[in-house]
Design a protein around this motif. Structure first.
Motif, short mmCIF file in Angstrom:
data_model
loop_
_atom_site.label_atom_id
_atom_site.label_comp_id
_atom_site.label_asym_id
_atom_site.label_seq_id
_atom_site.Cartn_x
_atom_site.Cartn_y
_atom_site.Cartn_z
N LYS A 83 0.99 -1.27 -0.08
CA LYS A 83 0.05 -0.01 0.01
C LYS A 83 0.92 1.13 -0.01
N ALA A 84 0.43 2.31 -0.48
CA ALA A 84 1.07 3.66 -0.68
C ALA A 84 1.60 3.85 0.35
N VAL A 85 0.73 3.90 1.74
CA VAL A 85 1.34 4.06 2.98
C VAL A 85 2.24 3.56 3.52
N ASP A 86 2.76 2.18 3.04
CA ASP A 86 3.73 1.42 3.69
C ASP A 86 4.89 1.62 2.66
N LEU A 87 4.80 2.27 1.66
CA LEU A 87 6.16 2.13 0.56
C LEU A 87 7.41 2.88 1.14
N GLU A 88 7.23 3.52 2.10
CA GLU A 88 8.73 4.00 2.36
C GLU A 88 9.33 3.17 3.43
N ASN A 89 8.40 2.44 4.10
CA ASN A 89 9.11 1.22 4.93
C ASN A 89 9.76 0.05 4.28
N THR A 90 9.61 0.08 2.64
CA THR A 90 10.19 -0.73 2.20
C THR A 90 11.45 -0.17 1.19
N LYS A 91 11.87 0.92 1.70
CA LYS A 91 12.89 1.64 0.92
C LYS A 91 14.30 0.70 1.04
N GLU A 92 14.40 0.34 2.26
CA GLU A 92 15.90 -0.38 2.86
C GLU A 92 15.96 -1.50 1.83
N LEU A 93 14.78 -2.36 2.01
CA LEU A 93 14.67 -3.60 1.26
C LEU A 93 15.04 -3.37 -0.27
N MET A 94 14.30 -2.42 -0.87
CA MET A 94 14.78 -1.98 -2.18
C MET A 94 15.97 -1.72 -2.61
N MET A 95 16.74 -1.01 -1.70
CA MET A 95 18.09 -0.64 -1.73
C MET A 95 19.13 -1.89 -1.87
N SER A 106 6.20 0.52 -9.60
CA SER A 106 5.26 0.94 -8.59
C SER A 106 3.78 0.55 -9.12
N LEU A 107 3.16 -0.16 -8.13
CA LEU A 107 1.67 -0.66 -8.36
C LEU A 107 0.76 0.26 -7.30
N GLN A 108 1.22 1.16 -6.68
CA GLN A 108 0.26 1.88 -5.74
C GLN A 108 -0.74 2.57 -6.11
N ASN A 109 -2.01 2.65 -5.62
CA ASN A 109 -3.01 3.64 -6.00
C ASN A 109 -2.49 5.00 -5.91
N GLY A 110 -3.13 5.97 -6.63
CA GLY A 110 -2.93 7.40 -6.41
C GLY A 110 -1.92 8.08 -7.04
N PHE A 111 -1.57 9.09 -6.36
CA PHE A 111 -0.28 9.69 -6.98
C PHE A 111 0.81 10.15 -5.77
#
Length: 310
Positions: A83-95, A106-111
């Motif tokens: 979810k968009a509200v959880d995206l920043e919590n995945t930053k470390e993993l993505m890096m 990115s598959l999140q809803n909205g902008f």
């Protein structure tokens, strides 16, 4: 392309269904990352997930499950389906799982989410997927397919060399997919659907058919009127009548579904309201305009979220 190493961050309803399409399309080297250890343990116990299709048939999808704290190498393609509200919590993993040329989707809803990922990895290495698929996860390893529409992909600058192959795999796997040169226009269209169906079903804790009521249609019109104004101010010419008819048509086709935001509210979770109706408010205010109905919708959803903490 089938030898490409692919990961999905977020094995919820959309992430699980995406794994199904990728597997049917021939992908066998697939890892899925979860936030919950319970989900990881359940998936490992069953060696994958079961998709209950709308035609009544079951489909088993095998893959490896990992917790978001245990990066398992680097990948060629990474879908981020949280979810968009959880995206920043995945930053470390993505890096940690970035090869230096990884295509992130990115598959999140909205902008806001797509733009956040572009800042992390540069626009050329980040694509956006506009998802028009219905799904509901009823257990960590069981997902209900609630309607297969399409996934439209695009990028702000150029196209990553791996993106066409991903589109071919998904299409082969049963999910219509294509690439557009104007991804933000598609995002505005999807925002229209999300801005009406998601908050109204969440507030009423109802299935999508609530939108078809007299009051649902009335509120839909006012929400979309502000959205169209915001889109036009940003240079995207949307027609209010056509968009309204489209949203009502989607509500009819998905009348028995619970929107993702309704599911969030029913399960006491934080919603994506700031990325959907909140974005409409943000754009109108940026141009010196006032939002009434969307501001009210945002405040009501936040009030409901606040009740979870009491």
């Amino acid at each position: 392309m089938h030898s490409v190493k692919i990961a999905i961050i977020g094995g919820g309803s959309i992430g699980g269904l995406l794994a199904y399409f990728l597997y049917r399309g021939g992908v066998r080297n697939l890892d899925v990352y979860y936030r919950s250890w319970r989900s990881v343990e359940t998936i490992r116990e069953h060696n994958g997930v079961t998709i209950i299709l709308s035609n009544g048939k079951d489909a088993f999808v095998p893959f490896r499950a990992f917790h978001h704290t245990e990066a398992h190498g680097v990948y060629d393609v990474v879908f981020n389906a949280v979810k968009a509200v959880d995206l920043e919590n995945t930053k470390e993993l993505m890096m940690k799982i970035d090869s230096g040329n990884t295509l992130f989707i990115s598959l999140q809803n909205g902008f806001g989410s797509y733009e956040y990922m572009e800042e992390l990895f540069t626009p050329y290495r980040v694509a956006c997927g506009v998802v028009r698929i219905g799904a509901q996860r009823i257990k960590p390893n069981i997902i209900l397919e609630k309607g297969i529409g399409s996934i439209i992909f695009g990028q702000h600058i150029g196209f990553h060399n791996l993106l066409p192959g991903i589109v071919r795999i998904l299409s082969k796997g049963g999910c219509p997919a294509w690439i557009t040169s104007n991804i933000d226009f598609e995002r505005w269209l999807k925002l229209g659907m999300n801005a009406v169906i998601n908050p109204l079903t969440a507030i009423t804790r109802s299935q999508n058919k609530i939108i078809l009521s007299k009051w649902g249609k009335r509120l839909a019109w006012f929400i979309l009127r502000e959205l169209v104004e915001a889109a036009n101010l940003e240079g995207y010419n949307l027609d209010l009548d056509r968009l309204y008819r489209h949203v009502i048509r989607v509500a009819k086709v998905t009348r028995e579904n619970y929107s993702s935001m309704a599911q969030d509210i029913l399960n006491g979770r934080k919603t994506e309201i700031d990325y959907i109706n909140g974005y409409i408010v943000k754009i109108l205010e940026k141009h010196g305009r006032e939002s009434i109905i969307n501001r009210f919708i945002v405040d009501i959803i936040h009030l409901i979220e606040e009740s979870f903490r009491k």
